[in-house]
Design a protein around this motif. Structure first.
Motif, PDB file in Angstrom:
ATOM      1  N   GLY A  73      35.475 117.909  95.599  1.00 10.37           N
ATOM      2  CA  GLY A  73      34.472 118.823  96.140  1.00 10.37           C
ATOM      3  C   GLY A  73      33.085 118.606  95.587  1.00 10.37           C
ATOM      4  N   PRO A  74      32.179 119.513  95.932  1.00  7.64           N
ATOM      5  CA  PRO A  74      30.788 119.394  95.504  1.00  7.64           C
ATOM      6  C   PRO A  74      30.690 119.347  93.986  1.00  7.64           C
ATOM      7  CG  PRO A  74      31.076 121.259  97.003  1.00  7.64           C
ATOM      8  CD  PRO A  74      32.438 120.726  96.693  1.00  7.64           C
ATOM      9  N   ARG A  75      29.674 118.652  93.503  1.00 13.61           N
ATOM     10  CA  ARG A  75      29.470 118.571  92.063  1.00 13.61           C
ATOM     11  C   ARG A  75      28.923 119.895  91.547  1.00 13.61           C
ATOM     12  NH1 ARG A  75      32.531 114.893  89.988  1.00 13.61           N
ATOM     13  NH2 ARG A  75      31.274 114.796  88.126  1.00 13.61           N
ATOM     14  N   VAL A  76      29.405 120.263  90.388  1.00 19.66           N
ATOM     15  CA  VAL A  76      28.918 121.425  89.662  1.00 19.66           C
ATOM     16  C   VAL A  76      28.634 120.982  88.228  1.00 19.66           C
ATOM     17  CG1 VAL A  76      30.223 123.047  91.092  1.00 19.66           C
ATOM     18  CG2 VAL A  76      31.215 122.213  88.952  1.00 19.66           C
ATOM     19  N   MET A  77      27.946 121.824  87.500  1.00 22.93           N
ATOM     20  CA  MET A  77      27.654 121.523  86.106  1.00 22.93           C
ATOM     21  C   MET A  77      28.151 122.678  85.252  1.00 22.93           C
ATOM     22  SD  MET A  77      26.167 118.964  84.490  1.00 22.93           S
ATOM     23  CE  MET A  77      25.157 118.216  85.752  1.00 22.93           C
ATOM     24  N   LEU A  78      28.950 122.344  84.240  1.00 23.27           N
ATOM     25  CA  LEU A  78      29.358 123.342  83.252  1.00 23.27           C
ATOM     26  C   LEU A  78      28.316 123.353  82.142  1.00 23.27           C
ATOM     27  CD1 LEU A  78      33.176 122.600  82.851  1.00 23.27           C
ATOM     28  CD2 LEU A  78      32.066 124.227  84.384  1.00 23.27           C
ATOM     29  N   GLU A  79      27.774 124.515  81.871  1.00 20.17           N
ATOM     30  CA  GLU A  79      26.846 124.713  80.760  1.00 20.17           C
ATOM     31  C   GLU A  79      27.582 125.523  79.706  1.00 20.17           C
ATOM     32  OE1 GLU A  79      22.629 126.966  79.713  1.00 20.17           O
ATOM     33  OE2 GLU A  79      23.525 127.202  81.702  1.00 20.17           O
ATOM     34  N   ILE A  80      27.650 124.983  78.490  1.00 17.84           N
ATOM     35  CA  ILE A  80      28.412 125.654  77.438  1.00 17.84           C
ATOM     36  C   ILE A  80      27.563 125.781  76.171  1.00 17.84           C
ATOM     37  CG2 ILE A  80      30.522 125.675  76.078  1.00 17.84           C
ATOM     38  CD1 ILE A  80      31.648 123.656  78.250  1.00 17.84           C
ATOM     39  N   PRO A  81      26.927 126.935  75.990  1.00 14.90           N
ATOM     40  CA  PRO A  81      26.260 127.166  74.700  1.00 14.90           C
ATOM     41  C   PRO A  81      27.327 127.408  73.633  1.00 14.90           C
ATOM     42  CG  PRO A  81      25.879 129.004  76.219  1.00 14.90           C
ATOM     43  CD  PRO A  81      26.755 128.015  76.925  1.00 14.90           C
ATOM     44  N   VAL A  82      27.087 126.930  72.448  1.00 11.81           N
ATOM     45  CA  VAL A  82      28.059 127.084  71.362  1.00 11.81           C
ATOM     46  C   VAL A  82      27.922 128.477  70.763  1.00 11.81           C
ATOM     47  CG1 VAL A  82      28.791 126.242  69.103  1.00 11.81           C
ATOM     48  CG2 VAL A  82      28.094 124.612  70.879  1.00 11.81           C
ATOM     49  N   ASP A  83      29.007 129.235  70.816  1.00  8.25           N
ATOM     50  CA  ASP A  83      29.056 130.547  70.159  1.00  8.25           C
ATOM     51  C   ASP A  83      29.350 130.392  68.670  1.00  8.25           C
ATOM     52  OD1 ASP A  83      28.640 131.868  72.584  1.00  8.25           O
ATOM     53  OD2 ASP A  83      30.778 132.179  72.932  1.00  8.25           O
ATOM     54  N   ARG A  84      30.205 129.389  68.372  1.00 13.13           N
ATOM     55  CA  ARG A  84      30.646 129.227  66.983  1.00 13.13           C
ATOM     56  C   ARG A  84      31.128 127.798  66.771  1.00 13.13           C
ATOM     57  NH1 ARG A  84      35.771 131.921  64.022  1.00 13.13           N
ATOM     58  NH2 ARG A  84      36.742 131.507  66.016  1.00 13.13           N
ATOM     59  N   TRP A  85      30.692 127.165  65.681  1.00 10.78           N
ATOM     60  CA  TRP A  85      31.240 125.893  65.239  1.00 10.78           C
ATOM     61  C   TRP A  85      32.383 126.203  64.282  1.00 10.78           C
ATOM     62  CZ3 TRP A  85      30.188 121.346  67.346  1.00 10.78           C
ATOM     63  CH2 TRP A  85      28.987 121.194  68.035  1.00 10.78           C
ATOM     64  N   LEU A  86      33.564 125.708  64.571  1.00  8.42           N
ATOM     65  CA  LEU A  86      34.702 125.897  63.665  1.00  8.42           C
ATOM     66  C   LEU A  86      34.700 124.828  62.579  1.00  8.42           C
ATOM     67  CD1 LEU A  86      37.454 126.725  66.295  1.00  8.42           C
ATOM     68  CD2 LEU A  86      36.033 128.302  64.983  1.00  8.42           C
TER      69      LEU A  86
END
Length: 131
Positions: A112-125
């Motif tokens: 299907g159509p391209r989408v972009m996942l945007e993931i800001p980091v809430d926490r670095w483990l």
């Protein structure tokens, strides 16, 4: 071992893959390696709208990401947002530069159509040091 913020950013710029863990509707994990760029303190991942990872994120935005090197682990948690329609030119240009000219906006069937996942980091483990 790489433990500084600068070393982490260096790795995020040069590493080819990150493992993305999303959650299926029943709560079970779905883990897959993906291409990515890290811009403005966010992971950006291009995908097709019908891919399992995108459908999972629409249902539950909580994700984990891990770089592949287990000797200097980098693991983050965040909440993904799915961008549809016109995708950000700066992100597309960064993906193209990192992956040899690949056009992350080109639709690939049957996904299907391209989408972009945007993931800001809430926490670095983990940020480059095993514990």
């Amino acid at each position: 071992m790489e433990t500084t913020q600068t070393a982490l950013i260096d790795r995020l710029e040069r590493e080819r893959n990150v493992w993305l863990c999303t959650l299926r509707a029943d709560g079970s994990p779905h883990v897959t390696p993906v291409w990515f760029v890290y811009l403005a303190d966010r992971f950006w991942i291009s995908s097709g709208a019908r891919n399992r990872k995108v459908r999972n994120v629409v249902n539950d935005p909580r994700v984990s990401l891990a770089l592949e090197d287990g000797d200097t682990p980098c693991v983050a948690e965040g909440r993904a947002h799915v961008h549809t329609g016109t995708l950000r030119e700066d992100v597309l240009a960064a993906i193209s530069a990192k992956y040899g000219g690949w056009d992350a906006a080109t639709q690939i069937e049957p996904y299907g159509p391209r989408v972009m996942l945007e993931i800001p980091v809430d926490r670095w483990l983990l940020k480059g040091a095993a514990q």
